[in-house]
Design an enzyme around this catalytic site. Sequence first.
Site, PDB file in Angstrom:
ATOM      1  N   LYS A  15       0.832  -1.212   0.000  1.00 53.55           N
ATOM      2  CA  LYS A  15       0.000   0.000   0.000  1.00 53.55           C
ATOM      3  C   LYS A  15       0.868   1.264   0.000  1.00 53.55           C
ATOM      4  O   LYS A  15       0.337   2.381   0.022  1.00 53.55           O
ATOM      5  CB  LYS A  15      -0.911   0.005   1.242  1.00 53.55           C
ATOM      6  CG  LYS A  15      -1.953  -1.102   1.222  1.00 53.55           C
ATOM      7  CD  LYS A  15      -2.908  -0.894   0.063  1.00 53.55           C
ATOM      8  CE  LYS A  15      -3.758  -2.122  -0.187  1.00 53.55           C
ATOM      9  NZ  LYS A  15      -4.390  -2.083  -1.516  1.00 53.55           N
ATOM     10  N   SER A  16       2.192   1.105  -0.020  1.00 50.37           N
ATOM     11  CA  SER A  16       3.074   2.277   0.055  1.00 50.37           C
ATOM     12  C   SER A  16       2.870   3.250  -1.116  1.00 50.37           C
ATOM     13  O   SER A  16       2.823   4.464  -0.891  1.00 50.37           O
ATOM     14  CB  SER A  16       4.536   1.833   0.145  1.00 50.37           C
ATOM     15  OG  SER A  16       4.745   1.219   1.387  1.00 50.37           O
ATOM     16  N   LYS A  65      15.390  -5.867   4.436  1.00 52.98           N
ATOM     17  CA  LYS A  65      15.772  -4.830   5.397  1.00 52.98           C
ATOM     18  C   LYS A  65      17.191  -5.016   5.949  1.00 52.98           C
ATOM     19  O   LYS A  65      17.892  -4.050   6.196  1.00 52.98           O
ATOM     20  CB  LYS A  65      14.775  -4.782   6.566  1.00 52.98           C
ATOM     21  CG  LYS A  65      13.403  -4.253   6.165  1.00 52.98           C
ATOM     22  CD  LYS A  65      12.488  -4.171   7.377  1.00 52.98           C
ATOM     23  CE  LYS A  65      11.072  -3.796   6.979  1.00 52.98           C
ATOM     24  NZ  LYS A  65      10.169  -3.668   8.108  1.00 52.98           N
ATOM     25  N   ALA A 127      10.465 -11.623  18.580  1.00 56.07           N
ATOM     26  CA  ALA A 127      11.820 -11.059  18.713  1.00 56.07           C
ATOM     27  C   ALA A 127      12.485 -10.989  17.335  1.00 56.07           C
ATOM     28  O   ALA A 127      13.691 -11.163  17.208  1.00 56.07           O
ATOM     29  CB  ALA A 127      12.637 -11.910  19.674  1.00 56.07           C
ATOM     30  N   GLY A 129      12.602  -8.869  13.336  1.00 56.72           N
ATOM     31  CA  GLY A 129      13.003  -7.539  12.885  1.00 56.72           C
ATOM     32  C   GLY A 129      12.086  -6.440  13.390  1.00 56.72           C
ATOM     33  O   GLY A 129      12.559  -5.365  13.779  1.00 56.72           O
ATOM     34  N   ALA A 130      10.773  -6.685  13.396  1.00 54.31           N
ATOM     35  CA  ALA A 130       9.830  -5.643  13.801  1.00 54.31           C
ATOM     36  C   ALA A 130       9.978  -5.344  15.300  1.00 54.31           C
ATOM     37  O   ALA A 130       9.916  -4.188  15.719  1.00 54.31           O
ATOM     38  CB  ALA A 130       8.404  -6.072  13.474  1.00 54.31           C
ATOM     39  N   HIS A 153      13.111 -18.709  22.870  1.00 58.27           N
ATOM     40  CA  HIS A 153      13.386 -17.854  24.031  1.00 58.27           C
ATOM     41  C   HIS A 153      14.757 -17.171  23.952  1.00 58.27           C
ATOM     42  O   HIS A 153      14.917 -16.022  24.342  1.00 58.27           O
ATOM     43  CB  HIS A 153      13.263 -18.694  25.306  1.00 58.27           C
ATOM     44  CG  HIS A 153      13.489 -17.907  26.563  1.00 58.27           C
ATOM     45  ND1 HIS A 153      12.806 -16.743  26.835  1.00 58.27           N
ATOM     46  CD2 HIS A 153      14.347 -18.108  27.611  1.00 58.27           C
ATOM     47  CE1 HIS A 153      13.214 -16.262  27.998  1.00 58.27           C
ATOM     48  NE2 HIS A 153      14.141 -17.061  28.481  1.00 58.27           N
ATOM     49  N   MET A 213       0.712  -5.872  15.056  1.00 61.92           N
ATOM     50  CA  MET A 213       1.392  -5.135  13.975  1.00 61.92           C
ATOM     51  C   MET A 213       0.878  -5.544  12.606  1.00 61.92           C
ATOM     52  O   MET A 213       1.017  -4.812  11.640  1.00 61.92           O
ATOM     53  CB  MET A 213       2.904  -5.379  14.040  1.00 61.92           C
ATOM     54  CG  MET A 213       3.593  -4.630  15.149  1.00 61.92           C
ATOM     55  SD  MET A 213       5.360  -4.635  14.827  1.00 61.92           S
ATOM     56  CE  MET A 213       5.974  -4.056  16.392  1.00 61.92           C
TER      57      MET A 213
HETATM   58  P1  NDP Z   1      10.372 -11.873  11.516  1.00 64.45           P
HETATM   59  O1  NDP Z   1      10.284 -13.009  10.571  1.00 64.45           O
HETATM   60  O2  NDP Z   1      11.649 -11.121  11.641  1.00 64.45           O
HETATM   61  O3  NDP Z   1       9.975 -12.378  12.994  1.00 64.45           O
HETATM   62  C1  NDP Z   1       8.847 -13.148  13.206  1.00 64.45           C
HETATM   63  C2  NDP Z   1       8.644 -13.378  14.700  1.00 64.45           C
HETATM   64  O4  NDP Z   1       7.393 -14.058  14.871  1.00 64.45           O
HETATM   65  C3  NDP Z   1       9.704 -14.238  15.380  1.00 64.45           C
HETATM   66  O5  NDP Z   1       9.931 -13.749  16.666  1.00 64.45           O
HETATM   67  C4  NDP Z   1       9.029 -15.621  15.404  1.00 64.45           C
HETATM   68  O6  NDP Z   1       9.480 -16.443  16.465  1.00 64.45           O
HETATM   69  C5  NDP Z   1       7.598 -15.238  15.657  1.00 64.45           C
HETATM   70  N1  NDP Z   1       6.618 -16.241  15.204  1.00 64.45           N
HETATM   71  C6  NDP Z   1       6.357 -16.632  13.938  1.00 64.45           C
HETATM   72  N2  NDP Z   1       5.354 -17.542  13.907  1.00 64.45           N
HETATM   73  C7  NDP Z   1       4.964 -17.728  15.199  1.00 64.45           C
HETATM   74  C8  NDP Z   1       3.983 -18.541  15.829  1.00 64.45           C
HETATM   75  N3  NDP Z   1       3.183 -19.345  15.119  1.00 64.45           N
HETATM   76  N4  NDP Z   1       3.849 -18.467  17.188  1.00 64.45           N
HETATM   77  C9  NDP Z   1       4.649 -17.635  17.902  1.00 64.45           C
HETATM   78  N5  NDP Z   1       5.614 -16.856  17.359  1.00 64.45           N
HETATM   79  C10 NDP Z   1       5.770 -16.894  16.029  1.00 64.45           C
HETATM   80  O7  NDP Z   1       9.164 -10.886  11.094  1.00 64.45           O
HETATM   81  P2  NDP Z   1       9.077  -9.314  11.331  1.00 64.45           P
HETATM   82  O8  NDP Z   1       9.517  -9.046  12.723  1.00 64.45           O
HETATM   83  O9  NDP Z   1       9.731  -8.585  10.222  1.00 64.45           O
HETATM   84  O10 NDP Z   1       7.500  -9.037  11.180  1.00 64.45           O
HETATM   85  C11 NDP Z   1       6.583  -9.481  12.167  1.00 64.45           C
HETATM   86  C12 NDP Z   1       5.179  -8.985  11.878  1.00 64.45           C
HETATM   87  O11 NDP Z   1       5.136  -7.557  11.944  1.00 64.45           O
HETATM   88  C13 NDP Z   1       4.642  -9.356  10.511  1.00 64.45           C
HETATM   89  O12 NDP Z   1       3.294  -9.743  10.661  1.00 64.45           O
HETATM   90  C14 NDP Z   1       4.739  -8.066   9.717  1.00 64.45           C
HETATM   91  O13 NDP Z   1       3.753  -8.011   8.712  1.00 64.45           O
HETATM   92  C15 NDP Z   1       4.462  -7.045  10.816  1.00 64.45           C
HETATM   93  N6  NDP Z   1       5.005  -5.709  10.511  1.00 64.45           N
HETATM   94  C16 NDP Z   1       4.113  -4.670  10.376  1.00 64.45           C
HETATM   95  C17 NDP Z   1       4.548  -3.403  10.083  1.00 64.45           C
HETATM   96  C18 NDP Z   1       3.541  -2.305   9.939  1.00 64.45           C
HETATM   97  O14 NDP Z   1       3.894  -1.209   9.464  1.00 64.45           O
HETATM   98  N7  NDP Z   1       2.301  -2.525  10.321  1.00 64.45           N
HETATM   99  C19 NDP Z   1       5.980  -3.087   9.910  1.00 64.45           C
HETATM  100  C20 NDP Z   1       6.838  -4.239  10.115  1.00 64.45           C
HETATM  101  C21 NDP Z   1       6.351  -5.491  10.387  1.00 64.45           C
HETATM  102  P3  NDP Z   1      10.827 -17.331  16.337  1.00 64.45           P
HETATM  103  O15 NDP Z   1      11.953 -16.410  16.674  1.00 64.45           O
HETATM  104  O16 NDP Z   1      10.629 -18.393  17.330  1.00 64.45           O
HETATM  105  O17 NDP Z   1      10.892 -17.833  14.922  1.00 64.45           O
END
Ligand code: NDP
Length: 273
Positions: A15-16, A65, A127, A129-130, A153, A213
Amino acid sequence: MDRYLVFGHPVRHSKSPFIHTLFARQTQQELEYGLAEPAVDEFAQALCTFFDQGGKGCNVTVPFKEQAFALVDRLSPRAKRAGAVNTIKLTDDGVLLGDNTDGAGLVADLKSHGVTLADSRILLLGAGGAARGALAPLLAELPSELVIANRTHTKAQQLAAEFHDLGPVTAQTYEQLAGPFDLVINSTSASLQGELPPLAPALIHTDIAIYDMMYSASDTAFISWAKQHGASQTMDGLGMLVEQAAEAFTVWRGIRPGTKQVLRELKRNLGVI
Ligand code: NDP
């Protein structure tokens, strides 16, 4: 005309372009904003080509990123802290400046919903990127405590150790969590698959604020679940998307666009209202 775009893969549904076109119209800035979806191993080349051909700035989204972080000439302090870049600006002296506006966008959106962060007890789920991008801006709001819980963890522990100098941040397993929390922020990508982080329903209460998010036209899995367990204030990441874009627009153009009307237009475009 000055050219901007967003790099991502996939990025077709971003949507950017919609948001930045509205910002440009509102602030009477002459610019165009497009999309680029290079193959994952061709991002560096595509970024070089874009700036060689006169591009002024870009946004960077999943999965680029971290690559962007390594490719820029200079990093803003918040990008350095986040370990990721979502905004790049070509400065007047020809330097590629990497910035990260995600965390500022989150905090701006929380405040626009009237959520109090100072002295509050915040639970951050995830934990990745976001979460990393959100930590410094959240801690700058002086919460009384910020607890990170993550499926893996050790990653939560790592993040807590890394940001410990900025405020009272700790890591706990999902099983260790004990309420009450004032705000729960879901930064996991679980909602993308319609899944839920393994949070105990007992942690949800009427006065808690819930932020996912992720965003979608209907409630995300996490927001539905929280509502079922009594949460009355729930918010998704659409406002964060608009706020982080406004912050990027300000970095590029030196002028801050208003976000309320643009958010309303975006909701209409998505069929939310
Ligand atoms: P990453 O892939 O870097 O991290 C994902 C995280 O989610 C990890 O901590 C992972 O845990 C955890 N995870 C994934 N699946 C599960 C599950 N089934 N149960 C529990 N934990 C889970 O993703 P990002 O941090 O980049 O993005 C995360 C979310 O934030 C996305 O939905 C993205 O769309 C949203 N976002 C929204 C933005 C906005 O402007 N609204 C901007 C940036 C992100 P583990 O470490 O154990 O794998």
